[in-house]
Design an enzyme around this catalytic site. Structure first.
Site, PDB file in Angstrom:
ATOM      1  N   ASP A  88       0.804  -1.225   0.000  1.00  0.00           N
ATOM      2  CA  ASP A  88       0.000   0.000   0.000  1.00  0.00           C
ATOM      3  C   ASP A  88       0.831   1.266   0.000  1.00  0.00           C
ATOM      4  O   ASP A  88       1.997   1.235   0.369  1.00  0.00           O
ATOM      5  CB  ASP A  88      -0.715   0.075   1.357  1.00  0.00           C
ATOM      6  CG  ASP A  88      -2.097  -0.506   1.311  1.00  0.00           C
ATOM      7  OD1 ASP A  88      -2.720  -0.497   2.369  1.00  0.00           O
ATOM      8  OD2 ASP A  88      -2.540  -0.928   0.235  1.00  0.00           O
ATOM      9  N   LYS A 148      -3.322   3.497  -2.803  1.00  0.00           N
ATOM     10  CA  LYS A 148      -4.509   4.307  -3.067  1.00  0.00           C
ATOM     11  C   LYS A 148      -4.253   5.720  -2.592  1.00  0.00           C
ATOM     12  O   LYS A 148      -3.625   5.928  -1.578  1.00  0.00           O
ATOM     13  CB  LYS A 148      -5.705   3.761  -2.292  1.00  0.00           C
ATOM     14  CG  LYS A 148      -6.177   2.433  -2.769  1.00  0.00           C
ATOM     15  CD  LYS A 148      -7.346   2.033  -1.917  1.00  0.00           C
ATOM     16  CE  LYS A 148      -7.567   0.557  -2.004  1.00  0.00           C
ATOM     17  NZ  LYS A 148      -8.415   0.085  -0.928  1.00  0.00           N
ATOM     18  N   MET A 166      -9.136   9.134   8.143  1.00  0.00           N
ATOM     19  CA  MET A 166      -9.622   9.631   6.836  1.00  0.00           C
ATOM     20  C   MET A 166     -10.584  10.801   7.006  1.00  0.00           C
ATOM     21  O   MET A 166     -11.591  10.881   6.298  1.00  0.00           O
ATOM     22  CB  MET A 166     -10.346   8.491   6.074  1.00  0.00           C
ATOM     23  CG  MET A 166      -9.479   7.287   5.809  1.00  0.00           C
ATOM     24  SD  MET A 166     -10.409   5.901   5.142  1.00  0.00           S
ATOM     25  CE  MET A 166     -11.189   5.233   6.607  1.00  0.00           C
TER      26      MET A 166
END
Ligand code: SAH
Length: 256
Positions: free
Chosen positions: A36, A58, A172
């Site tokens: 990641d 991502k 997030m």
């Protein structure tokens, strides 16, 4: 044919030294490493020669590899008999879609293991001198996704979060900070409630910003503070004043 196996490995919060010994050992043995953006690339130094390293990082608004595609890669490699390490930032089962990857393994009849990692929601506050619980200030902590904080459709129970939990830790959440603050204020959290944002926690470029529910949105805008960051809401944030250690640390002293 020998069947492969999948290991969902937590890379830890950022500093590559914060991976577990088990995670490091598996990286050394893997045939394939699928990693990641938030897993430190330095961890790939552990890979053995000839190991295949696949990046599927991502970004907030840009998926380099969609989740079904990641699942497909992991499963395909393991079905070919490979030992696959799926290296994920923090802990694989905390907002990391590790559960979905495990489901994909089960659906394909593959065996898998999970190696927990230190999640950024604990480590980033700790490196900013903020214990998420404290005998005098907080007996409960909740991890919340800030991704779903947007607008009226938010399926988060703001009422209960605001009234029943002492420390709130948002992942997030930077992009939705105004919504998060609005929901908390509307459901009764005092405007004086302290808030901290910790960006790139445990990494060399770690940055921390503190304020209150009243001031933090403007401060974040002014500082152009960006993701990835953990947002901590609650009285424990006050402890940073006394407990901040990362910014003040002295060179490591080795005792022979
Ligand atoms: N599984 C991960 C979380 C993945 S969700 C874990 O357990 O930590 C991605 C979010 O994690 C980011 O948007 C940010 O909120 C947080 N995050 C991950 N690494 C971080 C770091 N080093 N510092 C601050 N926040 C981080």
């Amino acid at each position: 044919m020998v069947q492969g196996k999948v290991f969902l490995v937590g890379a830890g919060p950022g500093d590559p030294k914060l991976i577990t010994v088990r995670g490091m050992e598996l990286l050394q043995q893997a045939d394939v490493i699928v990693y990641d953006r938030l897993a430190s690339p330095k961890l790939l130094d552990y890979a053995r020669e000839g190991a295949e390293c696949i990046y599927c990082g991502k970004q907030a608004d840009h998926h380099s590899l969609p989740q079904p595609e990641i699942n497909r890669v992991i499963v395909e490699k393991a079905l070919k008999g490979k030992m696959v390490v799926r290296l994920k930032g923090g802990d694989p089962f905390v907002f990391g879609r590790g559960g979905e990857e495990a489901e994909a393994c089960i659906a394909a009849g593959l065996s898998y293991e999970v190696v927990p990692g230190i999640t950024s929601g604990i480590a980033a506050p700790a490196y900013a001198g903020i214990p998420v619980t404290h005998r005098d200030y907080s007996s409960s902590v909740t991890f919340v996704t800030g991704h779903k904080a947007f607008g009226k459709e938010s399926d988060i129970d703001w009422e209960r979060l605001s009234s029943a939990v002492d420390t709130l830790v948002f992942y997030m959440g930077v992009g939705n900070l105004p919504d998060i603050v609005k929901h908390l204020r509307q459901h009764g959290r005092a405007k004086e409630t302290p808030v901290a944002l910790v960006r790139w926690g445990t990494c060399e470029n770690q940055e921390t910003l503190t304020g209150t529910l009243e001031t933090i949105v403007e401060q974040v805008q002014q500082a152009r503070f960006q993701a990835p960051a953990i947002i901590i809401v609650g009285e424990v944030v006050r402890l940073r004043e006394q407990l901040a250690w990362y910014e003040q640390r002295l060179p490591h002293v080795v005792i022979a």
